[in-house]
Write a protein that holds these residues in place. Sequence first.
Motif, PDB file in Angstrom:
ATOM      1  N   ILE A 120       7.582  -0.629   6.659  1.00 43.34           N
ATOM      2  CA  ILE A 120       7.307   0.615   5.937  1.00 43.34           C
ATOM      3  C   ILE A 120       8.628   1.058   5.321  1.00 43.34           C
ATOM      4  O   ILE A 120       9.575   1.400   6.031  1.00 43.34           O
ATOM      5  N   ILE A 121       8.687   0.981   4.012  1.00 43.92           N
ATOM      6  CA  ILE A 121       9.948   1.268   3.335  1.00 43.92           C
ATOM      7  C   ILE A 121       9.992   2.721   2.874  1.00 43.92           C
ATOM      8  O   ILE A 121       8.969   3.342   2.591  1.00 43.92           O
ATOM      9  N   TYR A 122      11.213   3.253   2.849  1.00 47.52           N
ATOM     10  CA  TYR A 122      11.484   4.598   2.346  1.00 47.52           C
ATOM     11  C   TYR A 122      12.346   4.465   1.099  1.00 47.52           C
ATOM     12  O   TYR A 122      13.377   3.784   1.126  1.00 47.52           O
ATOM     13  N   THR A 123      11.953   5.127   0.027  1.00 51.31           N
ATOM     14  CA  THR A 123      12.756   5.077  -1.191  1.00 51.31           C
ATOM     15  C   THR A 123      13.101   6.478  -1.676  1.00 51.31           C
ATOM     16  O   THR A 123      12.311   7.416  -1.548  1.00 51.31           O
ATOM     17  N   ASP A 124      14.294   6.608  -2.238  1.00 46.06           N
ATOM     18  CA  ASP A 124      14.783   7.862  -2.783  1.00 46.06           C
ATOM     19  C   ASP A 124      13.904   8.279  -3.964  1.00 46.06           C
ATOM     20  O   ASP A 124      13.639   7.486  -4.872  1.00 46.06           O
ATOM     21  N   GLN A 128       9.579   8.630  -0.729  1.00 41.51           N
ATOM     22  CA  GLN A 128       8.311   7.924  -0.909  1.00 41.51           C
ATOM     23  C   GLN A 128       8.252   6.760   0.067  1.00 41.51           C
ATOM     24  O   GLN A 128       9.245   6.065   0.278  1.00 41.51           O
ATOM     25  N   THR A 129       7.097   6.535   0.689  1.00 42.41           N
ATOM     26  CA  THR A 129       6.949   5.392   1.582  1.00 42.41           C
ATOM     27  C   THR A 129       5.869   4.452   1.066  1.00 42.41           C
ATOM     28  O   THR A 129       4.980   4.841   0.299  1.00 42.41           O
ATOM     29  N   ALA A 130       5.958   3.210   1.499  1.00 40.86           N
ATOM     30  CA  ALA A 130       4.948   2.208   1.176  1.00 40.86           C
ATOM     31  C   ALA A 130       4.953   1.159   2.281  1.00 40.86           C
ATOM     32  O   ALA A 130       6.006   0.858   2.862  1.00 40.86           O
ATOM     33  N   GLN A 178      14.486  10.253  -6.414  1.00 43.48           N
ATOM     34  CA  GLN A 178      15.183  10.388  -7.684  1.00 43.48           C
ATOM     35  C   GLN A 178      15.748   9.056  -8.175  1.00 43.48           C
ATOM     36  O   GLN A 178      15.595   8.695  -9.337  1.00 43.48           O
ATOM     37  N   GLU A 179      16.404   8.333  -7.278  1.00 45.50           N
ATOM     38  CA  GLU A 179      17.103   7.116  -7.687  1.00 45.50           C
ATOM     39  C   GLU A 179      16.257   5.847  -7.527  1.00 45.50           C
ATOM     40  O   GLU A 179      16.619   4.789  -8.043  1.00 45.50           O
ATOM     41  N   ASN A 180      15.161   5.924  -6.767  1.00 44.86           N
ATOM     42  CA  ASN A 180      14.279   4.782  -6.492  1.00 44.86           C
ATOM     43  C   ASN A 180      14.939   3.681  -5.660  1.00 44.86           C
ATOM     44  O   ASN A 180      14.419   2.568  -5.594  1.00 44.86           O
ATOM     45  N   THR A 181      16.061   3.985  -5.031  1.00 43.49           N
ATOM     46  CA  THR A 181      16.722   2.987  -4.195  1.00 43.49           C
ATOM     47  C   THR A 181      16.074   2.906  -2.818  1.00 43.49           C
ATOM     48  O   THR A 181      15.553   3.900  -2.303  1.00 43.49           O
ATOM     49  N   LEU A 182      16.127   1.728  -2.232  1.00 43.70           N
ATOM     50  CA  LEU A 182      15.590   1.500  -0.894  1.00 43.70           C
ATOM     51  C   LEU A 182      16.578   2.069   0.119  1.00 43.70           C
ATOM     52  O   LEU A 182      17.716   1.624   0.211  1.00 43.70           O
ATOM     53  N   GLU A 186       0.859  -1.180   0.000  1.00 42.85           N
ATOM     54  CA  GLU A 186       0.000   0.000   0.000  1.00 42.85           C
ATOM     55  C   GLU A 186       0.901   1.238   0.000  1.00 42.85           C
ATOM     56  O   GLU A 186       1.711   1.424   0.907  1.00 42.85           O
ATOM     57  N   LEU A 187       0.749   2.065  -1.034  1.00 44.10           N
ATOM     58  CA  LEU A 187       1.561   3.273  -1.108  1.00 44.10           C
ATOM     59  C   LEU A 187       1.177   4.254  -0.004  1.00 44.10           C
ATOM     60  O   LEU A 187      -0.005   4.409   0.317  1.00 44.10           O
ATOM     61  N   GLY A 188       2.183   4.912   0.574  1.00 45.19           N
ATOM     62  CA  GLY A 188       1.946   5.889   1.613  1.00 45.19           C
ATOM     63  C   GLY A 188       2.339   7.284   1.160  1.00 45.19           C
ATOM     64  O   GLY A 188       2.602   7.533  -0.022  1.00 45.19           O
ATOM     65  N   ASN A 189       2.408   8.197   2.114  1.00 51.08           N
ATOM     66  CA  ASN A 189       2.797   9.565   1.820  1.00 51.08           C
ATOM     67  C   ASN A 189       4.315   9.706   1.844  1.00 51.08           C
ATOM     68  O   ASN A 189       5.024   8.830   2.333  1.00 51.08           O
ATOM     69  N   ASN A 190       4.792  10.807   1.347  1.00 55.87           N
ATOM     70  CA  ASN A 190       6.213  11.116   1.474  1.00 55.87           C
ATOM     71  C   ASN A 190       6.547  11.396   2.935  1.00 55.87           C
ATOM     72  O   ASN A 190       5.782  12.046   3.646  1.00 55.87           O
ATOM     73  N   LYS A 191       7.692  10.884   3.390  1.00 55.06           N
ATOM     74  CA  LYS A 191       8.164  11.134   4.745  1.00 55.06           C
ATOM     75  C   LYS A 191       9.614  11.600   4.691  1.00 55.06           C
ATOM     76  O   LYS A 191      10.364  11.221   3.792  1.00 55.06           O
TER      77      LYS A 191
END
Length: 281
Positions: A185-189, A166-168, A191-195, A153-158
């Motif tokens: 709850i993962i955080y991703t960059d 971006q969080t999910a 710009q780069e989309n890295t975890l 489930e996609l979340g809000n930016n944190k």
Amino acid sequence: MKHCWILLLTIIFMGCNQTKKENSSDIENNNEVMPVEPDGGIGDGALSIVDLYIASIEKAHKKEEFLKHKAISFRINLSFGGKQRLDSKITMLTNSTKIRIDKKDGSKLIYTGEKAFLCPKDANEKGARFDMFTWTYFFGMPYKLSDPGTQWELGNNKSLDGMDHQTAKLTFEAGTGDAPDDWYIIYTDLQENTLKAAAYIVTYGSEGNTSKAEADPHAIYYKDFKIVDGIPFATHWEFFGWTEEKGLTDKLGEATITDITFLEEEGTIFETPDNAKEITL
């Protein structure tokens, strides 16, 4: 009047040609354009927004290239509360189905995909399951986001270190693994989309009572990425407390990852050594 009809037909014809050119351009660039369904993927033939998000992370971490290798090994030096928790060499198949941990004290943990063994027989097996599966999961997490049973489930930016990410939220279908009540709850960059980080709870052994775990979530923060055979790996992990409101809180521990090496043959690495005993994980 006749001239008006001719002019109108000419405009329509030119418009149709332009549409055909645009469609042709989309087809020619099919590898660069991924169809996305804004309704979450109800229709056929297109990735949902969530699936596209996960695919972008896997692409950033070169999942396809990672899985082309048979196995990978690395050293981990882990401490919590200022005390060393683990100093070991870990070897695992890239699909995570087999694991071997060679500890500094000479003891070994081996998971064959079906059974687990401790060597020598009189070695301390306390924390064996945690050591076997936790650190390998954190290492291989970018490649396991679309495993069977995962739900997103996609979340809000944190904010993470003052920058939006971006969080999910990752949860699991009932019956997935031995701790389906865990969540991340993962955080991703952006710009780069890295975890870059993942908050999590550990519910193993709670027998369905997750309240204690949910009252004290932790988080891992991936840092100091280095490229090995074209694939990015975080070589420094930091562990924190975590809350929904504040994000990362008190620092709890850290780990250094070194000697990352791919192996192209499994060989006898995961075979049960002499003087080993089977253990229950």
